[in-house]
Design an enzyme around this catalytic site. Structure first.
Site, PDB file in Angstrom:
ATOM      1  N   ASP A  49       0.819  -1.212   0.000  1.00 40.17           N
ATOM      2  CA  ASP A  49       0.000   0.000   0.000  1.00 40.17           C
ATOM      3  C   ASP A  49       0.853   1.263   0.000  1.00 40.17           C
ATOM      4  O   ASP A  49       2.029   1.248   0.391  1.00 40.17           O
ATOM      5  CB  ASP A  49      -0.892   0.040   1.248  1.00 40.17           C
ATOM      6  CG  ASP A  49      -2.020  -0.973   1.195  1.00 40.17           C
ATOM      7  OD1 ASP A  49      -2.051  -1.786   0.259  1.00 40.17           O
ATOM      8  OD2 ASP A  49      -2.862  -0.943   2.113  1.00 40.17           O
ATOM      9  N   HIS A 191       3.764  -2.384   3.066  1.00 37.38           N
ATOM     10  CA  HIS A 191       3.888  -1.064   2.449  1.00 37.38           C
ATOM     11  C   HIS A 191       5.218  -0.983   1.715  1.00 37.38           C
ATOM     12  O   HIS A 191       6.211  -1.566   2.161  1.00 37.38           O
ATOM     13  CB  HIS A 191       3.785   0.037   3.512  1.00 37.38           C
ATOM     14  CG  HIS A 191       2.482   0.022   4.247  1.00 37.38           C
ATOM     15  ND1 HIS A 191       2.222  -0.874   5.268  1.00 37.38           N
ATOM     16  CD2 HIS A 191       1.362   0.770   4.105  1.00 37.38           C
ATOM     17  CE1 HIS A 191       0.984  -0.672   5.724  1.00 37.38           C
ATOM     18  NE2 HIS A 191       0.452   0.315   5.032  1.00 37.38           N
TER      19      HIS A 191
END
Length: 224
Positions: A49, A191
């Site tokens: 993300d 991430h």
């Protein structure tokens, strides 16, 4: 005496043929079992993300390419605008690119229309770069309105394993959290905008591959 000798000889031949037959059946059975019962593939998906990041996403893509792994990236529109070449590389190398809103906005009861417009805007940014339709969305913080699925023809993708990599600078700790909790058909949330996360992600891939896992994109987990 001669008759008895013949009987003994015939008996020995019959015994040899029987033993050979038993041996052949056992060998053939092993071959058949090997062919009929292949190892079942264990699939798992790793997702990233908030990117792309100007430095760390490129490092991650290098590592994934080296390992032959395809991942799913949920990018923000503002970062996609800044780094279109990285988005293009993701697409060219076989990764799925999903929508993570334009500014990482969280859906609330009072901002539904703004949230929707961010999704639409980000879809256009990604499509303009990749020439591919955007089908998947990861709503920031997991807050979602199911009516968007029909309004925008998009599928929400959440997660099963969250090592909280964004708040740790200890790669080994992140790796251990994932390895402790990961199971077949899980979706791992990470991430690509932190150096520690990239280091941990590549170690996670190495360790889970050794355990017999095959990394796939989220569509193979959701729809296979």
């Amino acid at each position: 005496m001669e008759v008895n000798s013949r009987r003994i000889l015939l008996g020995e031949v019959a015994l040899c043929l029987l033993l050979f037959f038993i041996y052949f059946i056992r060998q053939a059975g092993g071959i058949i079992e090997t062919i009929a019962l292949p190892k079942e593939e264990k699939k798992i998906a790793i997702t990233f993300d908030d990117g792309p990041h100007s430095q760390y996403t490129e490092q991650l893509l290098d590592g994934l390419k080296k390992r032959g792994v395809h991942a799913t990236f949920f990018v923000t529109g503002e970062h996609a605008e800044q780094y279109p070449d990285i988005i293009k590389r993701m697409s060219t190398e076989g990764h799925i690119i999903g929508n993570h809103t334009y500014s990482h906005i969280q859906l609330t009861s009072g901002n539904r229309e703004k949230f929707k417009q961010e999704l639409i805007k980000t879809n256009k940014i990604i499509t303009d770069i990749t020439k591919k339709e955007v089908l998947y969305v990861r709503p920031p913080y997991g807050t979602w309105d199911k009516s968007f699925e029909t309004e925008l023809n998009m599928f929400p993708v959440l997660w099963n394993v969250d090592p909280l990599d964004w708040c740790s600078n200890n790669a080994s700790c992140v790796v251990n959290r994932v390895l402790k909790n990961a199971a077949e058909s899980d979706i791992i949330l990470m991430h690509d905008c932190y150096e520690t996360s990239v280091t941990a992600a590549l170690q996670i891939v190495d360790d889970l591959q050794k355990q017999g896992y095959t990394f796939v994109t989220v569509e193979e987990i959701l729809f296979d």
